[in-house]
Design an enzyme around this catalytic site. Sequence first.
Site, mmCIF file in Angstrom:
data_model
loop_
_atom_site.group_PDB
_atom_site.id
_atom_site.type_symbol
_atom_site.label_atom_id
_atom_site.label_comp_id
_atom_site.label_asym_id
_atom_site.label_seq_id
_atom_site.Cartn_x
_atom_site.Cartn_y
_atom_site.Cartn_z
ATOM 1 N N GLY A 210 14.298 -36.470 -57.490
ATOM 2 C CA GLY A 210 14.332 -36.624 -59.085
ATOM 3 C C GLY A 210 15.252 -36.125 -59.834
ATOM 4 N N TYR B 173 3.883 -28.654 -37.774
ATOM 5 C CA TYR B 173 3.204 -28.636 -38.998
ATOM 6 C C TYR B 173 2.158 -27.671 -39.059
ATOM 7 C CZ TYR B 173 1.147 -31.536 -42.805
ATOM 8 O OH TYR B 173 1.066 -31.888 -44.377
#
Lengths: 586, 609
Positions: free
Chosen positions: B320, B529
């Site tokens: 962004g 993870y």
Amino acid sequence: MSTVCASCLNILVFLTLQQRDPMLKRDGFEDILEERRNSSDLKYALRCYAPVLYKGVTPCKANMLKNIVLQSDQLHYVVNQVSQESGEAPDIIQEEASVILEEMAHRLQISTVRFFAFALTKAFKTLFQHVCVNEEGIQRLQQAIQEHPVVLLPSHRSYMDFLLMSYILYTYDLALPVIAAGMDFMGMKFVGEMLRMSGAFFIRRSFGGDKLYWAVFSEYVKTMLRNGFAPIEFFLEGTRSRTCKSLTPKLGLLNIVIEPFFKGEVFDVNLVPVSISYERILEESLYARELLGVPKPKESTSGLLKARRILSEDYGSIHVYFGQPVSVRSLAQGKVNRSKYNLFPRHIPRKPMEETQSFVNDTAYRIVRLQEDNMVLKPWVLMASLLLQNLEGLELSVLTEQTLWLRGLALSYAAFLDWPDHAPTAKVVSSSLALHRGLACVSGGRVSLVVGEPLGPVTPEEALFNRAVSVLSCASYRNQVLHVFLRPAMLAVAMHTTASSKKNEVYNCFSFLWNMFSNDFILCPGDTVQDFEEACYLLVKTGAVQMPQQDIEMTDRAVLWTLEFPKVVNKFYSGKLSCRRILSEI
Amino acid sequence: MSSVGLRLGVTAASHTYSISCCYYNAMRLTATVCFPRQEIMKWNGWGYSDSKFLFNKKGQAEFTGKRYRLSGMVLPSLQDWFENTFGASVNHKSPATPALNASAVPPASLNEAFVEDLKATGIPFSHEAEDRVFRAHGHCLHEIFALREGKKFERVPDLVVWPICHNDVVKIVELACKHNVCLIPYGGGTSVTSALECPPEETRCIVSLDTSQMNRILWIDEKNLVAHVEAGIIGQDLERLLNESGYCTGHEPDSMEFSSLGGWVATRASGMKKNVYGNIEDLVIHIKVVTPRGVIEKSCQGPRMSTGPDIHHFILGSEGTLGVVTEVTMKIRPIPEYQKYGSVVFPNFEAGVACLREVAKQRCAPASIRLMDNEQFQFGHALKPQVSSIFTNFVEGLKKFYITKFKGFDPHQLVVATLLFEGDRERVLQHEKQVYDIAATFGGLAAGEDNGQRGYILTFVIAYLRDLGMDYYVVAESFETSVPWDRVLDLCRNVKERINRECKERGVQFQPLTSCRVTQTYDAGACVYFYFAFNYRGLADPVHTYEQVEHAAREEILANGGSLSHHHGVGKLRKEWMKDSISSVGVGMLKSVKDYVDPDNIFGNRNLL
């Protein structure tokens, strides 16, 4: 240096000393022989032995260990490399590797350990009055062994050292170490194999260019370390110190045991400095002779048997101090960027990076210094120092008085002194003299060095030689206390030489001396400023020096003081100069 | 080409939303997650308001709602597991603030000229506190914790706009440039990198550009097997709508219920089934981005190009900072004929990793293959619903007996790999055999479809479980990395150890839970993870403690050859390591792109650089 506020620095030094100063935190000792004297040696040798290992790993058989090493990627890589360079088939090189490993590997067997436990108990009970161990240190070690791979780093003053270490660990039901030993022992028929079966592995004294040898050796050590099969033990000083002064550390093995941490193969490695102090060293006069150029007797079984006669003498006591485990991870924090190891396959051998090298060097010095800190000093060490200042001998009463004075000084410098409680000084002095009657004698109220064998006619050369032997033997005791006085002494010499009260001038001279002695004493690289501040702190503390602001001034007491210990430093200094002169003449 | 302009049907609670400012365009709703999201989604936790874990009066755990396989079920072992693992107690509650306190929200500082011009465009917007707060955060622990505690917000967006198409975005960006307004694109709001946090030092008016109304599939091209989709679409809607036409993208990140296509592009997302379908960078064919300099897009849809550095790669992972992704053309595949879960039990983690490595080496990984460590295996078991019949109970018992007693697996060592196969039936069965054969050579035992499926359920409910933990003094978070194969074991061990140590040193009174799974395999390495949770009773500032530990864990990851991130991104959470990760020249390259594309820092979320 001079820009930093002196009082701030003092506080800083004070704090670091507090951290380093083991005076307050040093553990008490237990005599492990005491129990042996009151119970069956055989029972002791055969008792149940079930040490706890690293994270509960199952112990690894010697053969399985060899297989792991021979099949490792690390070794395969070097085997192929050597094969390509030499044109030999990889199988042949692999076979060579296997032979090297066979020659090197330990074959730890509990039965042999039990044999030693039995035999050594017998020997120790005759040789020594006490074998003292700090039990808190043992407890810390036990904890460390369960949590991380452990490397035991004892000081090295005697052949006894490594048998003694294993003996102690056996006594406390701790995992037996595997010990890096010089190949020389292998020459001893039978005994070499016995040592191998008690956990020694043998390495050649030099193998600089031999890639294959290095690969087998380093992979062997790393495999044991990574899996936590056993604590690894080796002598940072590389060899027995013949002078009882700590030797500057050798880095090869330390590099090997630290690398698995940098490569992330283990979470941490704990280095445990162990200080072994002998009240009387078995090899006392042997060392002096070696220093005078008589070749070191070759390690042989018959030599060992001949040495039996030492069994009839009293060697006082031994103190073994297991220091605080040092975490490599904590030491390396902020000094070595481990991610630099990310871009190169871990099984390919590489020369350590500069950053790593200097870290390992630093660590090695720090560990040796920790060894020094925890060396137990006997009253005799102080007496030997005084005797050497008065080679013509001195009145017993003067010696007693000065020993007491020196004791106070040593204690205020945080020396780890083993002084009998509640005993009058005269008694302490006389019993020390009795134990070391081979070196010093009292006649007509005067104490002087014993010069050579009193029997038989001697040529002047022999007489000189004998005198040199006793001076050197005595010096080897004096040397044990050097580390306590070294820094203040260098400062005193610096102040004396510069005859200035400007702190930075004194510092410059100190720094010159520091650099000059950096191969003779254990001075941690880069610690010049810290050592200077420590010296200032100690001299101020004992009232020898005052430091108003940027100045540094001697007080009256210092005058007396500077006549004593800095002489030793000066002696080393002039010794060094004369060596240089002799060398240049040659 | 079929079904041009496929609009989303109204599925979830359809309703009108009237707020002070105007909606010129009537309701163009709604996807599963609708316009005023806070009406069906929690404002201070994960997911749907109707779905949550709780301990009922009997102390048994329940999962409420109707949306998931676990919904409405009682989970009898969860309480024991929870209390034993964390030293927590169902009697020690740490409840959240029930509702948003509007006074804790700083007043909107509006750029009036911008608002005037915006009104003229007819694009809906709002400056209601609830709307602004909802878009002021992602799902980092510190963000959710602050919401639950009702802490005062330092900086939230001043305005939320809902463009409905590419052209709306073009207009908004033009106006933002004209009036020097800061724009922060907002997709699904599932960020876990502090990427949505408003920079507190930003003095301009901050406008959150919510893409949720750009949620149409504009066309499907069956000849080339691509679909052109507006970037605000949420993962599950995209998949459901494509399924209606017989297709799928196969992109299934764990957050797919809530995360958006544009978000995937902006963070370089990775899906569970990437072994068959690829990661987001493999899936996109064409991207349209509105930047302050104008629109970036390619001129054709060639499947691969040699036209200098791929400009898509400036966009993928830009978080962004350069513009708003408005439309994406992405690959689609026919829905697979057959799907089968599976699982394999290994005696220990080492054997499991060795097996996954071999599977990757032979390039025969199923659509998904994951290896859960022992802690996660036990965690998964704690989520087993109440067994209805004595018979199933008996069978479960037999299975356990077989594995632990007969095969000699240590229940505190064994680990489980979960598998998902996709394709035509015959191939799946063949593939399954191949994988099980490999597993067998590493001591793996097939452990049934049910265990496999349970593993994947855990993925979707884990974030709900964090909310449950926070109700009882337990904070939790996950983080990930990617690492070469030869370092997987070392990294996992060292990171766990580091976490345990740091917790101890920072005064955490209870043993933390550290668990990891190898969650993706690649030719040259794997994605790992981690879950990390601890009971924070007795800590003055649990979030700060947590952050320190996470920071240390990341340093450990980097020191052990792991990457800064495999798919979560950098955001503001991991910015400090960017220079070390990609070199300062690398950072300079990215900076110069930013300086060219957005010289006035209109896209001022300050992520990444």
